[in-house]
Design an enzyme around this catalytic site. Structure first.
Site, PDB file in Angstrom:
ATOM      1  N   ASN A  90      38.964 -25.659 -35.421  1.00 16.30           N
ATOM      2  CA  ASN A  90      38.818 -26.876 -36.153  1.00 16.30           C
ATOM      3  C   ASN A  90      37.702 -27.990 -35.598  1.00 16.30           C
ATOM      4  O   ASN A  90      37.734 -27.859 -34.343  1.00 16.30           O
ATOM      5  CB  ASN A  90      40.073 -27.835 -36.305  1.00 16.30           C
ATOM      6  CG  ASN A  90      41.265 -26.728 -36.648  1.00 16.30           C
ATOM      7  OD1 ASN A  90      41.250 -26.177 -37.793  1.00 16.30           O
ATOM      8  ND2 ASN A  90      42.274 -26.499 -35.799  1.00 16.30           N
ATOM      9  N   GLU A 101      36.741 -19.814 -29.448  1.00 12.76           N
ATOM     10  CA  GLU A 101      36.867 -20.933 -30.316  1.00 12.76           C
ATOM     11  C   GLU A 101      35.392 -22.176 -30.349  1.00 12.76           C
ATOM     12  O   GLU A 101      35.188 -22.659 -31.168  1.00 12.76           O
ATOM     13  CB  GLU A 101      38.394 -21.733 -30.110  1.00 12.76           C
ATOM     14  CG  GLU A 101      39.437 -20.788 -30.590  1.00 12.76           C
ATOM     15  CD  GLU A 101      39.327 -19.847 -31.640  1.00 12.76           C
ATOM     16  OE1 GLU A 101      38.680 -20.401 -32.602  1.00 12.76           O
ATOM     17  OE2 GLU A 101      40.131 -18.888 -31.648  1.00 12.76           O
ATOM     18  N   GLU A 149      33.328 -14.473 -37.542  1.00 12.55           N
ATOM     19  CA  GLU A 149      34.115 -13.690 -36.792  1.00 12.55           C
ATOM     20  C   GLU A 149      33.536 -12.602 -35.679  1.00 12.55           C
ATOM     21  O   GLU A 149      33.656 -12.612 -34.447  1.00 12.55           O
ATOM     22  CB  GLU A 149      35.267 -13.343 -37.387  1.00 12.55           C
ATOM     23  CG  GLU A 149      36.075 -14.558 -37.862  1.00 12.55           C
ATOM     24  CD  GLU A 149      36.730 -15.475 -36.857  1.00 12.55           C
ATOM     25  OE1 GLU A 149      36.361 -15.300 -35.893  1.00 12.55           O
ATOM     26  OE2 GLU A 149      37.038 -16.655 -37.516  1.00 12.55           O
TER      27      GLU A 149
HETATM   28  N1  PHE Z   1      39.148 -18.610 -37.071  1.00 12.50           N
HETATM   29  C1  PHE Z   1      40.425 -18.285 -36.104  1.00 12.50           C
HETATM   30  C2  PHE Z   1      39.459 -17.508 -34.945  1.00 12.50           C
HETATM   31  O1  PHE Z   1      39.343 -16.316 -35.087  1.00 12.50           O
HETATM   32  C3  PHE Z   1      41.548 -17.419 -36.323  1.00 12.50           C
HETATM   33  C4  PHE Z   1      42.544 -17.846 -37.386  1.00 12.50           C
HETATM   34  C5  PHE Z   1      42.519 -17.424 -38.571  1.00 12.50           C
HETATM   35  C6  PHE Z   1      43.424 -18.807 -37.107  1.00 12.50           C
HETATM   36  C7  PHE Z   1      43.361 -17.885 -39.677  1.00 12.50           C
HETATM   37  C8  PHE Z   1      44.285 -19.090 -37.900  1.00 12.50           C
HETATM   38  C9  PHE Z   1      44.193 -18.764 -39.315  1.00 12.50           C
HETATM   39  O2  PHE Z   1      39.274 -18.103 -34.046  1.00 12.50           O
HETATM   40 ZN    ZN Z   2      37.307 -16.518 -34.664  1.00 11.46          ZN
END
Ligand code: PHE
Ligand code: ZN
Length: 876
Positions: free
Chosen positions: A284, A317, A339
């Site tokens: 986030n 992150e 990703e």
């Molecule tokens: N986007 C997050 C990550 O890979 C993973 C994630 C996906 C976390 C869905 C919570 C829910 O860094």
């Molecule tokens: Zn990720």
């Protein structure tokens, strides 16, 4: 007549379009949004049981949308308590399958909606939920619609202004994305904070946290001189376990500036650790939320591997701030855009921070353990899927880890300089946009001056390519010919030839000395291809796919002697490791299938490795490890877990007995002394645990004693866990004593208690099934905490020999658990299906029992979309 009719019918069936399953979402059906929401204002009256959310959306009809296109705002399990349009109460709305539909006629409107939530009953951990007395959110992928009605799709980007209000004593800290712009006290002991995030973002990046938290506060100055305040928020008492995460954050920020030219773009960066979380962590904007397991560490409670996990996830992150947030995904089919790329970035970061060779071995191990089986089974999908029913099911090793391998291959093909030019152009060109994988590849082509037309096949091809390599030699002309071919097999089907672009780093080693005159990049881009290499008087030894330059399965005509030679001489550490693995794998799979095979060559190879003083302890530990039972199973046409287990244990026992003296000496030489996190101390701890395992496997009488002693004397979790792992398999009385002691010592620390659960169910002992059952009734076991569920059941399904008990008890246990958990937390429940979904790979008896367990799940009424999709695909 009958025959004709039959023919006609089947022709008609062929001609009819495939039945459209309304639940299936297809990539080809993408349509741009009909409405945009440039600004969102949110007001939260926060409370654990009754939270009121008021939203104000500035909605704008897209120029390309027709004038009668209604406004559809996604909702999931929420109802509006009030709706206004342009300032006036508005009753002309409908809820259609959870979504709020407003027949608006203008080009722009102000829509206000009020929703009430009860976070305390949110057990799915999606949307706004309570964890340990705090309130937090999880919105990716489709959780925002459980908080309020919105166009919950990643290609609608909005600027958010958020006001949070809550009881000051219960929730002294109120956090959201962006910058804090105002705060104050309200009535009745309440207080409020106003947040403003200047960067437009999709709803999945929204987050808030309210709780009684303390922070490790630090700062970072970007290379252009902008100060950034850093906070890691945890519960009181955990503060002194945040140092490693903070260091990792600062290192990541610096690394992304140096390696990708990316600077942080807000004055504040917050991280919050929460104990109930479905995944590892979430990126986030300005407010990363973490599973506490990837934040909290000190040597007493965290292993060296835990420390590495924290460094990697914090970096991951943080790196999303550019690869994910500044440039986001157009739709969820593009998930690997953020990703795969971000995993590649965090892998490179960790390689730079520690040992690149060890990191590569680890990354390939994960790829093979998690992604290869997925790619070979009923749930296989390309890194850019064509369809899905529940997007949560597509947070997979394929999207993440194979996605990262595809980016890595681009780097290999382009070279680091052009690769960087490509990523610079990508970030520049698409900053502030929702992009596609195609956009990424095009930017890499334009910026890096390369043609990736054929390379794009990686984005649409499921399955792991099998590459056959044959080396022949002509002493007359001094030429060596490497003959390559590629094919892909899927879900047990016959392999088909393929035409992927496969970069293979290759060297031909002198058969006497192992020396070579430099590496070559062989570019396999046809089904069959030969490469002629000059200047080899003697028949060289082939070292191919060095560094695991392509995510493939290699089949070569190399003899055990050649592999033994590579295991002693290859100068590429990955290739050397791989040679030992292949040598052992070849031996063990032959034994399991009853083919006579020579064991001495393995013992000689191990002897050479143990005698080689140039090998450092950490690498040595890797070199002498046997391939896992699961990996061995993956190499076989039909998996017999018991036979694999027995043969592997026999080989382990033989190596252990043969080299007992050396192992004992090594074990002693790794006495760690003063605790330190530096590479040398870590290497010793690693080798010490591996040699302890061999001592136990050598049937020496004092094995339990030595392990217990290590446990007793340990001043760090790596040594403690290593000792317990060895003890867990033994019958000796020290086992129970140590596990009881461990429980008493750490029962107040949930993350360590997770280890206590896992270690017991990973035991090879024949009473393990009973133990799993017993532990599921332990007062410290709970289905509400995903970490605990994974600690018990996730660890157990990884215990190949015990999970696959011929009685089928293990399968039934998992099926029952999935059925129960699905009612509470479908996302986490669905993650257990793939273990059963591989039923076609096992010998008849087990295969049938696994299928029955899946059928039992499938027969449940009211299955979640998550579980239903995985079960039905697994049975199809
Ligand atoms: N986007 C997050 C990550 O890979 C993973 C994630 C996906 C976390 C869905 C919570 C829910 O860094
Ligand atoms: Zn990720």
């Amino acid at each position: 007549m009958l025959d004709i009719q039959k023919t006609a019918n089947s022709e008609m069936a062929d001609a009819a379009p495939a039945p459209v399953d309304p639940a299936t979402i297809r990539r080809e059906d993408y349509r741009p949004p009909a409405w945009f929401i440039p600004e969102i204002e949110l007001d939260f009256q926060l409370d654990l049981e009754r939270t009121v959310v008021r939203s104000k959306l500035d909605v704008r009809r897209s120029k390309s949308a027709s004038a009668d296109e209604p406004l559809v705002l996604q909702g999931d399990d929420i109802t509006p308590t009030a709706v206004k349009v342009d300032g006036a109460a508005w009753n002309d709305w409908k809820l259609i399958e959870g979504d709020l539909v407003l027949p608006l006629t203008g080009a722009s409107h102000i829509v206000e909606i009020e929703v009430e939530l009860d976070p305390s009953t949110n057990t799915q951990l999606m949307g706004l939920y309570g964890s340990n007395g705090m309130l937090c959110t999880q919105c990716e992928a489709e959780g925002f619609r459980r908080i309020t009605f919105a166009p919950d799709r990643p290609d609608v980007l909005s600027r958010y202004q958020v006001r949070m209000e809550a009881d000051k004593a219960q929730f002294p800290v109120l956090l959201c994305n962006g910058d804090k712009v105002a705060e104050g006290d309200g009535e009745n002991g309440r207080h409020w904070v106003q947040w403003n995030d200047p960067w437009p973002k999709p709803s999945y990046l929204f987050a808030l946290v309210a709780g009684d938290l303390v922070s490790n506060n630090d700062s970072f100055t970007t290379r252009s001189g902008k100060p950034v305040e850093l906070n890691i928020w945890v519960r009181d008492g955990d503060l002194d376990r945040t140092g490693h995460a903070m260091q990792a954050l600062k290192d990541s920020m610096r690394w992304d500036e140096e390696t990708y030219g990316r600077e942080y773009d807000l004055g504040l960066f917050n991280i919050v650790a929460v104990s109930d979380f479905n995944m590892g962590a979430m990126e986030n904007k300005g407010l990363n939320i973490f599973n506490s397991r990837y934040i909290l560490a000190d040597p007493e409670v965290a292993t060296d591997a835990d420390f590495d996990g924290i460094e990697g996830v914090v970096a991951h992150e943080y790196f999303h701030n550019w690869s994910g947030n500044r440039v986001t995904c157009r739709d969820w089919f593009q998930l690997s855009l953020k990703e795969g790329f971000t995993v590649y970035r965090d892998q490179s970061f960790s390689a730079d921070m520690g040992s690149a060779a060890l990191k590569r071995i680890e990354d390939v191990r994960i790829l093979r353990a998690a992604q290869f089986p997925e790619d070979a089974g009923p749930l296989a999908h390309p890194i850019r899927p064509e369809s899905y029913q529940e997007i949560s099911n597509f947070y997979t090793a394929t999207i993440y880890n194979k996605g990262a391998e595809v980016i890595r291959m681009m780097n290999t093909l382009m070279g680091p300089e052009n690769f960087r030019k490509g990523t610079d152009l990508y970030f520049d060109r698409h900053d502030g946009e929702a992009a596609t994988c195609e956009d990424f590849v095009t930017a890499m082509e334009d910026g890096g001056e390369i043609d990736l037309k054929q390379f794009r096949k990686w984005y649409e091809t499921p399955g792991t390519p099998r590459v056959t390599a044959k080396l022949s030699h002509d002493p007359q002309t001094g030429t060596a010919t490497v003959q390559l071919s590629q094919k892909i097999a899927q879900n047990g089907e016959k392999p088909k030839s393929s035409e992927l672009v496969i970069p293979l780093r290759t060297a031909l080693l002198d058969p006497e000395t192992g020396a070579h005159e430099g590496e070559q990049l062989l570019l396999l881009d046809q089904t069959e291809q030969s490469f002629v290499l000059e200047g080899h008087k003697d028949h060289p030894v082939l070292s191919i796919n060095r560094g695991f330059s392509a995510p493939i399965i290699l089949e070569s005509n190399q003899t055990a002697e050649e592999l033994a030679f590579l295991s002693a001489h290859d100068d590429d550490p990955f290739a050397r490791f791989e040679a030992v693995q292949r040598l052992m794998t070849g031996y063990l799979t032959a034994k399991v299938s009853g083919t006579p095979v020579d064991r001495d060559i393995i013992l000689q190879a191990v002897a050479k490795i143990l005698a080689d003083k140039t090998i450092d302890p950490a690498f040595l530990a890797e070199l002498i490890l046997l391939p896992s039972e699961a990996f061995l199973g993956d190499q076989m046409v039909e998996v017999d877990p018991q036979a694999i287990h027995e043969e592997r244990e026999k080989l382990r026992g033989k190596i252990a007995v043969q080299f007992e003296k050396q192992f004992r000496k090594l074990y002693k030489s790794c006495w760690p002394g003063e605790f330190s996190l530096d590479a040398e101390a870590r290497a010793k701890r690693k080798l010490r645990n591996v040699t302890l395992g061999y001592l136990a496997a050598s049937f020496t009488e004092d094995a339990a004693e030595v392990a217990f002693e290590q446990y007793r004397e340990a001043d760090n979790m790596t040594a403690m866990q290593g000792a317990l792992a060895v003890l867990s398999h033994l019958e000796a009385e020290e086992r129970a004593v140590a596990f009881d002691d461990f429980y008493k010592r750490f029962k107040g620390n949930p993350l360590v208690l997770d280890k206590w659960f896992s270690l017991q169910v990973m035991s090879q002992r024949s009473d393990t099934l009973k133990r799993v059952d017993g532990l599921s009734r332990h007062p410290d076991f709970t289905m509400s905490n995903p970490n605990r569920v994974r600690a018990l059941y996730g660890a157990f399904t990884g215990n190949q020999v015990r999970f696959h008990d011929p009685s089928g008890k293990g399968y039934r246990m998992i099926a029952d658990m999935v059925i129960a958990l699905d009612k509470q937390n479908p996302q986490t429940a669905a993650r257990f299906i793939p273990q059963l979904g591989r039923w076609r790979r096992y010998e008849r008896g087990r295969s049938e029992l696994m299928r029955l367990a899946l059928e039992k799940i499938a027969a449940q009424p009211d299955l979640s979309k998550d579980v239903a999709e995985q079960v039905h695909k697994s049975l199809a």
